[in-house]
Design an enzyme around this catalytic site. Structure first.
Site, PDB file in Angstrom:
ATOM      1  N   CYS A 152       0.827  -1.195   0.000  1.00 36.39           N
ATOM      2  CA  CYS A 152       0.000   0.000   0.000  1.00 36.39           C
ATOM      3  C   CYS A 152       0.876   1.265   0.000  1.00 36.39           C
ATOM      4  CB  CYS A 152      -0.987  -0.030   1.159  1.00 36.39           C
ATOM      5  SG  CYS A 152      -2.372   1.130   0.954  1.00 36.39           S
ATOM      6  N   HIS A 155      -3.531  -5.348   1.282  1.00 39.98           N
ATOM      7  CA  HIS A 155      -3.373  -5.762   2.678  1.00 39.98           C
ATOM      8  C   HIS A 155      -3.885  -7.197   2.805  1.00 39.98           C
ATOM      9  CE1 HIS A 155      -2.366  -1.747   4.048  1.00 39.98           C
ATOM     10  NE2 HIS A 155      -3.423  -1.252   3.425  1.00 39.98           N
TER      11      HIS A 155
END
Length: 512
Positions: free
Chosen positions: A346, A448
């Site tokens: 991310c 994630h």
């Protein structure tokens, strides 16, 4: 408490229990998870609830809404799907005095602490309505407090501790952490700081994280009960035979200095960014025998690490500046260009690229920052926020993760995608994610939960030369589920759960 059903008849709302604490990180979240698994195994339809959570550790519901990771863990322990009603207000800090405000799963504003306090009355109503929806669907709701429930300067605007417990008419279990010391002052001092009505609502105490033989604390239990007239429901020993995901990054603050050596062949480092988010992404790696996962904060020689990970960040540009200011940037560039394995998740993925631009000032002042330049991508931070549960494929390995980001990352001419995306929020798609360079040694992804699926973990470990270790691990959803069972067994051995059950059994027939 009662409510009217759609037919106009009076129907009883589910009862609640509140687990409040003497401070932050005393174990409230883990205890709620254990109670959820205990009651679920009794056949009780139980749900967790935390009116307001402050954490950069979040996840995504099946509906594509964002909520605190701790309440997702508690929902898993209760054997139910997570829902934004379980954490209706989530504050994600972006600076020392500011946070993104997420309400019922959607980001609505960036706010200073002072401005947020003017919003709290309306948000209490939002949280109360969310709680009532849960009470209409479940047999029992277990409330979790936030920080200390006795912050006298904040109690007038409290929407998560005693005010919510009073609204739900919930008996309160007060949790103290004996490991940090001062347990008598924690418990007695908390009672001294709150008002008579709040003291009356506290039914008793849970003493958490005891090291040694709990029998040696029997006289301490007697003293607390004699001083307060309230029950000690148990002394819960420290556990080390299983792991439960932590709520917030306080558990990885000030990591011990790493001491790499040529013998540390299985060491994986995670850079402890100032605005780190979703650090529990890496918990599956901790559960693999033979791997040493280490959070590192101070710049150091990196030749003792098999791989390094740049985690998510709630303020990507500020953390890029930190990497450059501390000297980390140069060390990471040298590591990545000279044979090291680097993975960015991310915000970490964004940092590995060439530029991160924030033209609208979503994370601070408008502008752009030069990244590490190890991946041929550039990122523009822009609304709306992406929150998806995402199915993906990496070669022959299939995974299920989630995306939470305000940025769009574009490949440049040399960019090569890492993952094939199969669906987002249940909608089939044909897309790609991430980027890889330097013959696969440097890679980044928005996903994630990347390590939740054992097949994906095994493929990554193979890519860094540690594939033989993956076969020994049980992690991801199966590993977490086993940990919830062990947590419930741990609480059953050390808490008077019959007494806790009796607090609500009159209003919850399935609890009896």
């Amino acid at each position: 408490m009662h409510r009217l059903d759609t037919g106009g008849s009076v129907k009883r709302s589910a009862p609640c229990i509140a687990v409040l604490g003497t401070g932050s990180d005393v174990g409230k979240s883990v205890l709620v998870a254990g109670l959820c698994r205990y009651f679920a195994d009794l056949g009780v339809r139980v749900a967790p609830f935390k009116a307001q959570n402050m954490s950069n550790n979040s996840g995504v519901t099946p509906e594509g809404l964002e909520m605190g990771r701790a309440q997702i863990v508690q929902a898993e322990a209760a054997r139910i799907a997570p829902h934004a009603d379980m954490n209706p207000i989530l504050l994600k800090p972006t600076s020392e005095i500011g946070a993104q405000v997420v309400v019922l799963g959607e980001a609505i504003a960036n706010s200073s602490a002072k401005t947020y306090h003017t919003m709290k009355e309306g948000l209490f109503q939002v949280a109360s309505e969310a709680l009532e929806r849960l009470r209409s669907r479940y047999d029992l709701v277990i409330l979790e407090g936030a920080g200390s429930c006795a912050e006298v300067n904040l109690m007038a605007t409290d929407i998560v501790n005693f005010r919510m417990a009073a609204y739900a008419d919930a008996p309160v279990l007060l949790v103290g952490d004996i490991h940090r010391g001062g347990i008598f002052a924690q418990l007695i001092g908390t009672l001294a700081c709150i008002g008579p009505a709040e003291r009356e609502r506290v039914t008793g105490f849970i003493i958490n994280r005891f090291r040694g033989d709990p029998e040696l604390f029997a006289d301490g239990v007697q003293w607390i009960e004699a001083q307060t007239g309230k029950k000690v429901y148990g002394v819960v020993p420290w556990f080390s035979h299983f792991d439960i995901e932590a709520e917030d990054s306080v558990v990885i603050e000030k990591p011990k200095p790493a001491v790499p050596s040529s013998a540390a062949d299985h060491r994986i480092g995670v850079i402890r960014l100032p605005h780190i988010s979703n650090f529990t992404d890496f918990d599956p790696l901790k559960r693999i025998p033979g791997i040493e996962l280490q959070y590192v904060e101070q710049p150091m020689k990196l030749d003792g690490f098999r791989a390094l990970i740049l985690p998510g960040s709630k303020n990507t540009r500020a953390d890029i500046a930190w990497l450059q200011r501390t000297g980390w940037a140069g060390r990471l560039i040298e590591y990545g260009t000279s044979g090291g394995h680097l993975l960015g998740i991310c915000g970490g993925y964004q940092m590995l690229g060439r530029v991160v631009a924030d033209p609208e000032g979503l994370e601070g002042s408008p502008g752009e920052s030069t990244g590490l330049g190890l991946l041929p991508v550039h990122t523009v931070l822009q609304a709306p926020k992406v929150t998806t549960r995402t199915e993906f494929r990496w070669g022959d390995a299939e995974g299920l993760g989630y995306e939470i980001h305000m940025g769009q990352t574009m490949h440049e001419s040399a960019g090569r995608p890492l993952l094939a995306i199969r669906s987002r929020n249940g909608v089939i798609c044909d897309d790609v994610d991430g980027c890889t360079a330097f013959e696969g040694r440097v890679m980044g992804t928005y996903l994630h939960g990347f390590f939740d699926m054992p097949a994906v973990t095994a493929r990554w470990l193979s890519s860094i030369g540690l594939g033989a270790l993956a076969a020994e691990a049980v992690h991801g959803p199966a590993g977490r589920d086993r940990a919830y069972d062990l947590l419930s067994e741990h609480l059953q051995a050390h808490l008077d759960l019959d007494a806790i059950r009796r607090l609500v059994e009159d209003a919850c027939p399935s609890c009896s």
